[in-house]
Design an enzyme around this catalytic site. Structure first.
Site, PDB file in Angstrom:
ATOM      1  N   CYS A   4       0.831  -1.202   0.000  1.00 49.55           N
ATOM      2  CA  CYS A   4       0.000   0.000   0.000  1.00 49.55           C
ATOM      3  C   CYS A   4       0.868   1.255   0.000  1.00 49.55           C
ATOM      4  O   CYS A   4       1.668   1.470   0.922  1.00 49.55           O
ATOM      5  CB  CYS A   4      -0.933  -0.004   1.213  1.00 49.55           C
ATOM      6  N   CYS A   7       0.462   3.409   3.152  1.00 47.83           N
ATOM      7  CA  CYS A   7       1.158   2.824   4.307  1.00 47.83           C
ATOM      8  C   CYS A   7       2.654   3.121   4.221  1.00 47.83           C
ATOM      9  O   CYS A   7       3.298   3.423   5.233  1.00 47.83           O
ATOM     10  CB  CYS A   7       0.935   1.316   4.367  1.00 47.83           C
ATOM     11  N   ASP A  30      -0.880  16.335  -1.756  1.00 51.97           N
ATOM     12  CA  ASP A  30      -1.242  15.455  -2.868  1.00 51.97           C
ATOM     13  C   ASP A  30      -0.250  15.658  -4.009  1.00 51.97           C
ATOM     14  O   ASP A  30       0.138  16.785  -4.336  1.00 51.97           O
ATOM     15  CB  ASP A  30      -2.673  15.753  -3.341  1.00 51.97           C
ATOM     16  N   HIS A  46      -3.918   0.779   8.317  1.00 49.15           N
ATOM     17  CA  HIS A  46      -4.455   0.489   6.990  1.00 49.15           C
ATOM     18  C   HIS A  46      -5.912   0.058   7.087  1.00 49.15           C
ATOM     19  O   HIS A  46      -6.225  -0.984   7.656  1.00 49.15           O
ATOM     20  CB  HIS A  46      -3.651  -0.603   6.284  1.00 49.15           C
ATOM     21  N   ASN A  87     -13.438  10.047  -0.957  1.00 44.64           N
ATOM     22  CA  ASN A  87     -14.056   9.288  -2.036  1.00 44.64           C
ATOM     23  C   ASN A  87     -14.089   7.819  -1.640  1.00 44.64           C
ATOM     24  O   ASN A  87     -13.121   7.306  -1.070  1.00 44.64           O
ATOM     25  CB  ASN A  87     -13.256   9.464  -3.327  1.00 44.64           C
ATOM     26  N   GLY A  93     -15.062   7.530  -6.886  1.00 48.41           N
ATOM     27  CA  GLY A  93     -13.812   7.954  -7.507  1.00 48.41           C
ATOM     28  C   GLY A  93     -12.581   7.641  -6.685  1.00 48.41           C
ATOM     29  O   GLY A  93     -11.537   8.279  -6.850  1.00 48.41           O
ATOM     30  N   HIS A  98      -6.644   3.012   0.682  1.00 52.36           N
ATOM     31  CA  HIS A  98      -6.291   3.284   2.089  1.00 52.36           C
ATOM     32  C   HIS A  98      -7.062   4.552   2.429  1.00 52.36           C
ATOM     33  O   HIS A  98      -6.899   5.582   1.740  1.00 52.36           O
ATOM     34  CB  HIS A  98      -4.772   3.477   2.224  1.00 52.36           C
ATOM     35  N   HIS A 100      -8.535   7.921   3.102  1.00 53.19           N
ATOM     36  CA  HIS A 100      -7.904   9.247   3.096  1.00 53.19           C
ATOM     37  C   HIS A 100      -8.958  10.311   2.876  1.00 53.19           C
ATOM     38  O   HIS A 100      -9.925  10.099   2.162  1.00 53.19           O
ATOM     39  CB  HIS A 100      -6.821   9.334   2.015  1.00 53.19           C
ATOM     40  N   HIS A 102      -9.382  14.284   1.544  1.00 55.99           N
ATOM     41  CA  HIS A 102      -8.763  15.382   0.807  1.00 55.99           C
ATOM     42  C   HIS A 102      -9.140  16.692   1.495  1.00 55.99           C
ATOM     43  O   HIS A 102     -10.337  16.957   1.708  1.00 55.99           O
ATOM     44  CB  HIS A 102      -9.304  15.452  -0.626  1.00 55.99           C
TER      45      HIS A 102
HETATM   46  P1  5GP Z   1      -8.642   9.221  -4.481  1.00 59.84           P
HETATM   47  O1  5GP Z   1      -8.713   9.285  -5.994  1.00 59.84           O
HETATM   48  O2  5GP Z   1      -8.430   7.800  -4.010  1.00 59.84           O
HETATM   49  O3  5GP Z   1      -9.758   9.908  -3.782  1.00 59.84           O
HETATM   50  O4  5GP Z   1      -7.369  10.060  -4.071  1.00 59.84           O
HETATM   51  C1  5GP Z   1      -6.088   9.556  -4.177  1.00 59.84           C
HETATM   52  C2  5GP Z   1      -5.173  10.748  -4.249  1.00 59.84           C
HETATM   53  O5  5GP Z   1      -3.866  10.309  -3.935  1.00 59.84           O
HETATM   54  C3  5GP Z   1      -5.109  11.421  -5.620  1.00 59.84           C
HETATM   55  O6  5GP Z   1      -5.485  12.779  -5.493  1.00 59.84           O
HETATM   56  C4  5GP Z   1      -3.647  11.238  -6.037  1.00 59.84           C
HETATM   57  O7  5GP Z   1      -3.146  12.370  -6.718  1.00 59.84           O
HETATM   58  C5  5GP Z   1      -2.954  11.020  -4.711  1.00 59.84           C
HETATM   59  N1  5GP Z   1      -1.771  10.170  -4.759  1.00 59.84           N
HETATM   60  C6  5GP Z   1      -1.682   8.936  -5.328  1.00 59.84           C
HETATM   61  N2  5GP Z   1      -0.464   8.407  -5.137  1.00 59.84           N
HETATM   62  C7  5GP Z   1       0.242   9.332  -4.428  1.00 59.84           C
HETATM   63  C8  5GP Z   1       1.576   9.359  -3.922  1.00 59.84           C
HETATM   64  O8  5GP Z   1       2.366   8.426  -4.092  1.00 59.84           O
HETATM   65  N3  5GP Z   1       1.953  10.467  -3.244  1.00 59.84           N
HETATM   66  C9  5GP Z   1       1.092  11.524  -3.029  1.00 59.84           C
HETATM   67  N4  5GP Z   1       1.577  12.576  -2.349  1.00 59.84           N
HETATM   68  N5  5GP Z   1      -0.170  11.532  -3.492  1.00 59.84           N
HETATM   69  C10 5GP Z   1      -0.592  10.448  -4.178  1.00 59.84           C
HETATM   70 ZN    ZN Z   2      -2.372   1.285   3.592  1.00 57.49          ZN
END
Ligand code: 5GP
Ligand code: ZN
Length: 114
Positions: A4, A7, A30, A46, A87, A93, A98, A100, A102
């Protein structure tokens, strides 16, 4: 979870620009910012999605939300306003499995979201 990405960011195995780090949650910028302020706040533990939260996670998630408000203050967006969103699943989306949130701010958001 060995594979992950979030993680690995929490443990320091993968780099990220962290803005908060404590025993329970980690926050970092991000990698693909969608607003002048775009920070992800995650529990260290996790949990794959909101659907997988259990009662034992209640305190961590409450802490996470309060940390988000503190980061909004630090980032100077508390008074102008911000959006705190999570999300979940395909229709939500979600792209990283994991939990999170925003934290988005620094510009006016539109509603409804796309
Ligand atoms: P989701 O689409 O799951 O709601 O949001 C995932 C977010 O994680 C996206 O906005 C994407 O840009 C961000 N993201 C994905 N991988 C990484 C990473 O390795 N480092 C950072 N800082 N952000 C990440
Ligand atoms: Zn994780």
């Amino acid at each position: 979870m060995a594979e992950c990405a979030f993680c690995k960011i929490a443990s320091g195995e993968l780099p990220a620009t962290k803005v908060h780090d404590d025993d329970v949650v980690v926050a970092f910028r991000d990698i693909n910012a969608r607003a002048p302020t775009h920070i992800l706040i995650i529990p260290r533990k996790h949990v794959a999605s909101l659907n997988n939260l259990s009662r034992e996670d209640d305190a961590a998630m409450g802490h996470l939300v309060r940390v988000a408000t503190q980061i909004a203050q630090q980032e100077g967006i508390a008074d102008t306003g911000y959006r705190l969103v999570a999300n979940c699943g395909n229709d939500g989306g979600q792209s990283v499995d994991h939990v999170h949130f925003h934290l988005l701010g620094g510009r006016a958001m539109t509603w409804p979201p796309g």
